[in-house]
Design a protein around this motif. Structure first.
Motif, short mmCIF file in Angstrom:
data_model
loop_
_atom_site.label_atom_id
_atom_site.label_comp_id
_atom_site.label_asym_id
_atom_site.label_seq_id
_atom_site.Cartn_x
_atom_site.Cartn_y
_atom_site.Cartn_z
N PRO A 1 -14.65 0.85 -5.39
CA PRO A 1 -14.12 0.65 -6.74
C PRO A 1 -13.92 1.96 -7.51
O PRO A 1 -12.98 2.11 -8.27
CB PRO A 1 -15.18 -0.21 -7.42
CG PRO A 1 -15.87 -0.91 -6.29
CD PRO A 1 -15.82 0.02 -5.12
N ASN A 2 -14.82 2.93 -7.27
CA ASN A 2 -14.66 4.20 -7.98
C ASN A 2 -13.89 5.22 -7.15
O ASN A 2 -13.74 6.38 -7.54
CB ASN A 2 -16.03 4.77 -8.37
CG ASN A 2 -16.96 4.88 -7.17
OD1 ASN A 2 -16.51 4.77 -6.02
ND2 ASN A 2 -18.24 5.07 -7.41
N GLY A 3 -13.41 4.82 -6.00
CA GLY A 3 -12.58 5.70 -5.17
C GLY A 3 -13.35 6.76 -4.42
O GLY A 3 -12.76 7.65 -3.82
N LEU B 1 0.84 -1.21 0.00
CA LEU B 1 0.00 0.00 0.00
C LEU B 1 0.87 1.25 0.00
O LEU B 1 0.62 2.20 -0.75
CB LEU B 1 -0.92 -0.01 1.23
CG LEU B 1 -1.79 1.22 1.42
CD1 LEU B 1 -2.92 1.23 0.40
CD2 LEU B 1 -2.37 1.27 2.82
N THR C 1 -11.29 0.42 -0.20
CA THR C 1 -11.37 1.50 -1.18
C THR C 1 -12.51 1.16 -2.13
O THR C 1 -12.50 0.08 -2.74
CB THR C 1 -10.07 1.60 -2.00
OG1 THR C 1 -8.98 1.76 -1.10
CG2 THR C 1 -10.11 2.78 -2.95
N LYS D 1 2.98 1.23 -3.48
CA LYS D 1 2.29 1.17 -4.77
C LYS D 1 0.92 1.84 -4.78
O LYS D 1 0.25 1.87 -5.79
CB LYS D 1 2.13 -0.29 -5.22
CG LYS D 1 3.47 -0.98 -5.46
CD LYS D 1 3.31 -2.32 -6.11
CE LYS D 1 3.10 -2.17 -7.59
NZ LYS D 1 3.11 -3.46 -8.30
N GLY D 2 0.52 2.36 -3.61
CA GLY D 2 -0.74 3.07 -3.57
C GLY D 2 -1.92 2.13 -3.38
O GLY D 2 -1.77 0.90 -3.37
N ASN D 3 -3.09 2.72 -3.24
CA ASN D 3 -4.28 1.92 -2.92
C ASN D 3 -5.11 1.54 -4.13
O ASN D 3 -6.07 0.79 -4.02
CB ASN D 3 -5.17 2.67 -1.92
CG ASN D 3 -5.86 3.86 -2.54
OD1 ASN D 3 -5.31 4.47 -3.46
ND2 ASN D 3 -7.03 4.18 -2.06
N LYS D 4 -4.72 2.06 -5.31
CA LYS D 4 -5.55 1.79 -6.49
C LYS D 4 -5.59 0.29 -6.79
O LYS D 4 -6.60 -0.24 -7.24
CB LYS D 4 -5.03 2.57 -7.69
CG LYS D 4 -5.99 2.55 -8.87
CD LYS D 4 -5.50 3.36 -10.04
CE LYS D 4 -6.45 3.22 -11.21
NZ LYS D 4 -5.98 3.96 -12.38
N ALA E 1 -8.53 -1.36 -5.15
CA ALA E 1 -9.87 -0.78 -5.32
C ALA E 1 -10.92 -1.89 -5.36
O ALA E 1 -10.76 -2.89 -6.05
CB ALA E 1 -9.93 0.05 -6.59
#
Lengths: 473, 349
Positions: free
Chosen positions: A226-228, A150, A224, A153-156, A159
């Motif tokens: 799915p669409n953030g 996380l 998160t 590489k981030g949370n995307k 998602a």
């Protein structure tokens, strides 16, 4: 003889349950195989009390330090530190090395005095006792691959997925250990030649501690959408900290620690506890010896200078609200407000922290028995199989067992040297060596259980080393 | 009004927030998908009126006295001095307010005293016979001497205000005075309207309103010691909008240079257009329009925005193409905006 083989095979089969979780059981298992260091082994494996000693032995010091991690090799660590740039490839490579749960350990065992005495009856060992004092330091951290992934590489990537950021725990325990152990020796004659010796042991520890961090519970989940459009953090943690400092929670987690506070609590500590080691030694005959122990069964209590930091709840975030006119102040206040939700509840608390209970077994196969003029018995060749297992991933124990094989050669019990190889879990390996000498009554020893940093950095995931000195009579 | 300053501030944070790690070359691109900002525009926060402060002049001729002539005046009395119409809004036909704050100032520039007992009356039309049109009436408790200003504040509940309100000085009285010379300076009434809570608004059909707000915008200034790195962030901002207002809207953010005359860039390529919702006769929304738009954050975009010194947020609203004669909106109407960042951050480790 068949009975002996069955017994050994059964023991080994029962204990070989290797699996692939993190592991960093950090005890100086290399000392199990050298007669000169049996007394040090007795600190956590009391069936070694009085072993390798004629009448008595005084150990002046025996220092052991170690550091390891369960996932990243020293070569990889070097590469990351020395690299001028981290690419996504570096990150992917790092993440591939990580397991679901990962551990970092650092610690030390500093014995300042150990006296072992053998009491004979009819010229045979009848009772052995030891008394000593040592400083113990253990720090471990357990973290999840998800958390590192996380952060890097981030949370995307997550998602639409609820990810568990646990485990995330830090445990630290410093304690001064005063111990006293007794071992009895019971002999049974089996047949004409075989003399079975049973050695039950008990060791009592009185401990004082100056500092502790005990993460009793730490659960973190992040979802998160799915669409953030919404992040949901679910958290539940419970951490205890003991420190000689004042105003804990106000002046940092450990409070304001002044030299006078340390001095005031230097001998009595701020916490105290008791623990027991249970041991059983079986000398099947002169050549096969089995030692087992369950050690550090007990706890330590902190009454004063102890604080509980806890928090639990759900934090839903769907964006900073922009209904304020002073936007910067508004963001600051909203950020502060969010952080205040995460802030722990701080309470003075008495608490009890368990020790890292471990189970040991050592089976030694000894060849070429020799007796010196002074009556000391030793073996030229010694083969060892050692098994260590903790009951949870905590301080210097892990649930994943450690298996070690060792061989020692003794030159007249004046110069002893040996090698060992160990395996922890599925992929943590180490190769070690030990060397000791006895000149008259004086003994000096060195050992290292992990020489891989010198041999193969790609496989090395830790370092350790010990040095000690004593006198044997 | 709908303020874009928070949005601009957030964009700044995202553009510049990763600079602390900028010591080594980096190729790490963590990708974050997270809500950044949200706002709800309600009837109260929507700018309904043309202004919140109105001033009306009262010349001496309204009392029947020209300027520049010295007179001995008898005691004066007018049952209704006025009307003094104030155009509140050209697109709002009627506002049903639950709570209204009125701040009224009378500056007496006349050389005569405005006597206690004079009543300041606000009516929705210029009919002085019908008392049903009275919004508020406040009598003066003390004289207002020449050259003095009297200010008072009143809070009104459950009133209806039309697009134009009419001020009257009812029961105007002034004591007799000698050697009085009126000048060209008129007396003034200044009214501050602060609508705190609205029950219902009726808009005229086929009307439009434009709201613009200019604020300072300087990336270099906000980041203080760290100049922006064009490669710090790339990705897009996704804007989710739920419109329950019966108003067509479009908004845009323009970035201006230091002269405020030249547009450097805009946040959206075409601006965001929002189709109006529909409401029933009571003003309740019967349909809500949902729309999604996005802004690509690129280094080219950032290069231009770097040059900006000011940002203008522009909101255009209209009731064009609405088939009704009047369009109602009650408290249940709203405009929700949420901004989500889908950003690739270039960390420097």
């Amino acid at each position: 003889m068949n009975r002996n083989k069955i017994l050994i095979a059964s023991l080994l089969l029962l204990q070989f349950e290797l699996n692939s979780k993190c592991s960093n059981a950090q005890v100086n298992f290399g000392q199990f195989q050298n007669q000169h260091t049996f007394t040090q082994t007795s600190e956590f494996m009391p069936s070694y009390i009085g072993e390798g000693v004629r009448k008595f032995k005084i150990t002046f010091f025996d220092f052991y330090v170690s550091a390891s991690n369960s996932s990243i090799s020293i070569a990889q660590l070097n590469s990351m530190i020395n690299s001028n740039s981290w690419s996504n490839k570096t990150i992917d490579s790092l993440l591939n090395q990580l397991k679901t749960e990962n551990a970092i350990y650092a610690g030390g065992n500093f014995s300042f005095l150990n006296v072992a005495i053998n009491i004979n009856k009819h010229k045979r060992k009848f009772l052995s006792a030891s008394i000593g004092m040592r400083e113990r330091l253990d720090l471990n951290m357990i973290y999840s691959r998800n958390l590192i992934s996380l952060l890097l590489k981030g949370n995307k990537q997550f998602a639409g997925e609820k990810i568990n950021l646990s485990p995330l725990s830090v445990n630290f325990l410093q304690c001064t250990d005063y111990y006293f152990g007794m071992k009895a020796l019971l002999s049974f004659k089996l047949g004409k030649k075989t003399l079975l010796k049973i050695k039950p042991e008990l060791q009592f520890h009185y401990l004082t501690s100056m500092a502790n961090v005990y993460m009793k519970k730490a659960d973190f989940n992040l979802f998160t959408q799915p669409n953030g459009r919404e992040l949901n953090l679910n958290y539940d943690y419970d951490m205890y900290i003991a420190s000689p400092g004042n105003n804990m929670g106000v002046h940092g987690l450990f409070g304001e620690v002044l030299p006078k506070d340390i001095k005031k609590n230097l001998f009595n500590g701020i916490g105290g506890g008791k623990a027991l080691d249970f041991g059983l030694g079986i000398d099947v005959n002169d050549w096969i010896k089995i030692n087992m122990a369950l050690n550090d069964v007990g706890s330590i209590s902190f009454k004063n200078h102890a604080v509980n930091y806890s928090g639990n709840g759900d934090l839903e975030f769907d964006g900073f609200s922009t209904s304020y006119t002073e936007t910067q102040n508004s963001f600051k206040s909203q950020t502060d407000s969010m952080l205040s939700i995460l802030k722990p509840t701080i309470e003075n608390a008495e608490y009890k922290v368990p020790f890292a209970t471990k189970y040991f077994t050592n089976v030694s196969f000894n060849l070429m028995k020799k007796r010196k003029k002074n009556g000391m018995v030793y073996f030229r060749h010694t083969f060892n199989v050692t098994y260590i297992k903790g009951f949870k991933n905590y301080l210097n124990t892990t649930k994943v067992p450690l298996m070690a094989l060792g061989y020692n050669y003794s030159v007249g019990n004046i110069l002893n040297f040996g090698i060992n190889a160990a395996k922890r879990g599925s992929d943590i390996k180490s190769v070690g060596a030990n060397l000791s000498c006895q000149m008259g009554h004086y003994q000096l020893w060195f050992n290292c259980n992990n020489l891989l940093p010198l041999i193969d950095k790609r496989s090395a995931k830790g370092v350790d080393g010990a040095i000690g000195m004593g006198m044997e009579f | 009004m709908l303020s874009f300053r928070p949005l601009l501030f957030i964009i700044l944070i995202f553009f510049c927030g990763c600079k602390k790690f900028q010591q080594l070359d980096s190729q790490i691109h963590p990708e974050w998908l997270a809500p950044i900002a949200k706002t709800t525009v309600s009837l109260e926060t929507l700018s309904l009126l043309d202004s919140t402060q109105f001033t009306r002049k009262i010349p001496s001729l309204d009392l029947g006295f020209p300027s520049g002539i010295t007179l001995d005046l008898p005691a004066l009395y007018f049952s209704h001095l006025g009307p003094y119409p104030l155009a509140v809004s050209d697109w709002v036909k009627e506002v049903h307010v639950q709570t209204l704050d009125l701040t009224i100032s009378i500056t007496n520039s006349f050389p005569i005293t405005i006597g206690a007992g004079t009543v300041i009356t606000i009516r929705n039309d210029n009919d002085t016979i019908n008392n049903q049109n009275i919004v508020s009436q406040t009598p003066l408790l003390n004289d207002i001497l020449p050259g003095r200003t009297f200010t008072f504040n009143i809070k009104l509940n459950d009133r209806i205000i039309d697009d134009t309100v009419f001020f009257y000085l009812d029961q105007f009285n002034s004591p007799a005075q000698n050697n009085v010379t009126f000048t060209n300076s008129p007396a003034t009434i200044t009214v501050g309207l602060n609508i705190l809570s609205v029950e219902l608004i009726k808009f005229y059909a086929d009307r439009s309103k434009s709201i613009r707000d200019t604020s300072e915008f300087s990336i270099k200034k906000n980041t203080n010691t760290h100049p922006i790195d064009d490669s710090t962030v790339e990705g897009k901002l996704i804007i989710y909008i739920d419109n329950a207002f019966p108003l067509n809207s479009s908004f845009q953010v323009y970035f201006l240079d230091g002269s405020k005359r030249n547009v450097v860039d805009s946040l959206f390529d075409q601006g965001i257009y929002l189709q109006s919702a529909t409401t029933d006769d009571n003003g309740s929304p019967t349909s809500i329009t949902h729309s999604i738009d996005s802004v690509i954050i690129s280094s080219g975009h950032l290069q231009k925005i770097k040059q900006a010194k000011f940002a203008v947020s522009s909101l255009e609203m209209n009731t064009i193409n609405n088939k009704s004669v009047e369009i109602s909106a009650n408290k249940q109407t709203y405009l929700d905006i949420q901004i989500v960042g889908d950003l690739k951050m270039n960390f420097h480790l």
